[in-house]
Design an enzyme around this catalytic site. Structure first.
Site, PDB file in Angstrom:
ATOM      1  N   CYS A 127       0.898  -0.961   0.003  1.00 25.29           N
ATOM      2  CA  CYS A 127       0.045  -0.197  -0.236  1.00 25.29           C
ATOM      3  C   CYS A 127       0.498   1.238   0.073  1.00 25.29           C
ATOM      4  CB  CYS A 127      -0.827   0.220   1.027  1.00 25.29           C
ATOM      5  SG  CYS A 127      -2.407   1.119   0.772  1.00 25.29           S
ATOM      6  N   ASP A 128       0.025   2.643   0.126  1.00 30.42           N
ATOM      7  CA  ASP A 128       1.037   3.406  -0.942  1.00 30.42           C
ATOM      8  C   ASP A 128       2.162   4.027   0.110  1.00 30.42           C
ATOM      9  OD1 ASP A 128      -1.632   3.806  -2.025  1.00 30.42           O
ATOM     10  OD2 ASP A 128      -1.813   6.341  -1.562  1.00 30.42           O
ATOM     11  N   SER A 476      -4.442  11.274  -3.546  1.00 28.63           N
ATOM     12  CA  SER A 476      -4.373  10.047  -4.307  1.00 28.63           C
ATOM     13  C   SER A 476      -4.007  10.181  -5.529  1.00 28.63           C
ATOM     14  CB  SER A 476      -5.481   9.520  -3.701  1.00 28.63           C
ATOM     15  OG  SER A 476      -5.224   7.858  -4.114  1.00 28.63           O
TER      16      SER A 476
END
Length: 563
Positions: A127-128, A476
């Site tokens: 994930c980010d 995002s």
């Protein structure tokens, strides 16, 4: 005679000798044998949790990486660190912890690797923030290490149309605009995410996975595999073995993370049309590696590197579809052959980038996901670094070209993301508005929230080409439209964003690379003279610590810059 490499430079200090008997005694119960104490000790830093689809399968992958270490003659130990879910917390106060988690993850991996005396480690992220968190720790520790990407998710499907998490965010805006019903929105949300893996477009996770591979810290094509696949399990096993090979050959992250390697990462992120977060995270990793990287490097490289990938959010295709035609490697070979990548950079495979790409075949004929260099989607970077009287120290715009290259409009000012989203969903934003969301930077938020909820709502209600959004927060990777983030200095630090008023004219010029508040300089000075810094929103806890320690967005928002 060449000196034999020390395969246990750190673990021997912790485990060898009569005085270390208590240390060994602690390890018998967790499965160590006598023979294991003489092996290279390799940590497996897993970011597994059932908080999010991105990480729900990483326990299985960690076990595969451990198997790779053990089969190759080392001794693996699995440990966990935290992760958070941007997709769940987006648009709430909880999202302020997102960027903060990158620093916590880096700190925690450093803490365990340093404390336990691991000779090397594998970092597995999906994930980010846990991905750059792993890389920051690798750069700090400078021990043989390999990053494994958890893999991309498969698409959801509704009425024959592929869906992903951004589809859900945009459905919220579409429902608010009366374009779809509550039942239709629910149908989208209930089937958009079918199982494990990271968000399916060229959003931040896939952007960072591609950039990390391009800089040489992942094995070839690790960034372009689906989460649930035999290829991904094999990638993990090979990563475990690769760390041991790096130990034998004396290869460390400092041999890989050079300025040229970061330039390769920037090049690939641009060619893929990647997330604005790449600027923030690559700056942070470079700082940990002792490499001087600035926003100007993104501008310099961006002038000569085109956007080639027709991937979401602004394009048509998903990462899983790129995987099916060969992944990232054929495009990297195209860039290498064009002189846009440095092929002499070392990688964790023990080979140079050029050697890794030497036998890679071209994409199949007729594919439409990756365009040829002769016919790019955009001739120069979509990641445009802006400066001007609203962003003296820089801002990052995401300009795909589809929304145009210049926007002038009247400011609609909001001091929080929530207030802006409420105005968008209640149809108070009109064509020609420049939505200003401030006090959301690293210090003012604190934590620099992503603005996917408001940008998706703008798209959902049909104003994507008619309004712009600027913020000292960030976006995002799923964001698209005319957006500018990372504005520095931020409003909380007294940047001019703090004194913008409703109705003020603002111009975003991607060609001239400027972000301007179009009022007289004397008026700006007078407003700044009368401005007072608001009280911090948090005075204790991890958010307060981050606010006090974090560098600016233009410096990667790292927390150890001034130590």
């Amino acid at each position: 005679m060449q000196k034999k490499p020390d395969l246990r430079p750190y673990s021997s200090i912790v485990l060898d000798g009569p005085d270390r008997a208590p240390s060994r005694a602690m390890l018998y119960p967790v499965g160590f044998s006598e023979a294991d104490f003489k092996k290279s000790q390799i940590g497996i830093a897993s970011t597994f949790s059932t908080l999010t689809p991105c990480n729900m399968h990483l326990d299985v992958l960690a076990s595969e990486a451990a198997l790779g270490v053990n089969t190759a003659g080392g001794k693996a130990t699995i440990f966990n660190t935290i992760t958070i879910s941007d997709g769940i917390s987006m648009g709430t106060e909880g999202m302020k912890y997102s960027l903060v988690s990158r620093e916590v993850i880096a700190d925690s991996i450093e803490t365990v690797v340093g404390c336990q005396g691991f000779d090397g480690f594998v970092g597995i992220g999906g994930c980010d923030k846990n991905m750059p968190g792993c890389l920051i720790a690798m750069a700090r520790m400078n021990r043989p290490s390999v990053f494994v990407y958890g893999g991309t998710i498969l698409p959801g499907c509704l009425n024959g149309k592929n869906l992903d998490i951004v589809s859900v965010f945009e459905a919220v805006g579409a429902e608010a605009a009366g374009k779809i019903t509550e039942e239709e929105r629910h149908a989208v949300e209930s089937c958009a995410i079918p199982g494990p893996g990271s968000c399916g477009g060229m959003y931040t996770a896939n952007t960072m996975a591609s950039a990390i591979e391009a800089m040489g810290m992942s094995l070839p094509n690790s960034s372009a595999q689906t989460a649930v696949s035999s290829a991904k399990k094999d990638d993990c096993r090979r990563a475990g073995a690769a760390v041991l090979e790096m130990l034998k050959r004396g290869i460390r992250p400092s041999d890989i993370l050079t300025k040229e390697a970061f330039e390769n990462a920037i090049t690939v992120a641009i060619a893929f049309g990647g997330s604005t977060n790449a600027t923030l995270h690559l700056l942070a990793i470079a700082r940990a590696a002792g490499v001087k990287l600035t926003l100007d490097d993104f501008s310099r490289i961006g002038k000569k590197v085109p956007v080639l990938a027709d991937l979401k959010p602004s394009g048509r295709f998903l990462m899983s579809e790129l995987v099916e035609i060969g992944g990232i490697l054929p495009m990297m070979k195209t860039l290498l052959n064009a002189g846009l990548l440095r092929g002499d950079c070392m990688t964790v495979s023990g080979q140079t980038l050029a050697k890794n790409l030497s036998k890679v075949k071209s994409y199949p004929k007729g594919q439409e996901i990756i365009r040829p260099l002769s016919d790019p989607i955009k001739k120069s970077s979509h990641l445009v670094i802006l400066r001007g009287n609203l962003a003296e120290k820089g801002a990052v715009a995401k300009i795909s070209g589809k929304e145009g290259e210049r926007f002038s409009g009247k400011a609609r000012v909001f001091d929080t993301e929530e207030k802006a989203l409420q105005a968008i969903l209640s149809k108070k934003i009109k064509k020609g508005d420049v939505i200003v969301i401030r006090y959301e930077g690293p210090h003012g938020g604190p934590g620099m929230r992503e603005m996917l909820s408001p940008t998706s709502a703008v798209m959902g209600i049909g104003l994507g080409k008619d309004v712009a959004l600027i913020t000292d927060g960030r976006f995002s990777g799923g964001t698209h439209g005319f957006v500018v983030g990372h504005i520095t200095p931020e409003a909380f630090d007294g940047g001019p964003l703090a004194i913008v008023k409703n109705g003020d004219p603002i111009t975003i010029d991607a060609v001239g690379q400027t972000l301007s508040l179009d009022i007289p300089a004397k008026e700006i000075a007078a407003r700044l003279a009368g401005w007072k810094q608001p009280k911090p929103r948090y005075r204790t806890g991890v958010l307060a610590k981050f606010a006090r320690l974090a560098a600016t967005a233009s410096e990667g928002a790292v927390t150890d810059a001034n130590l």
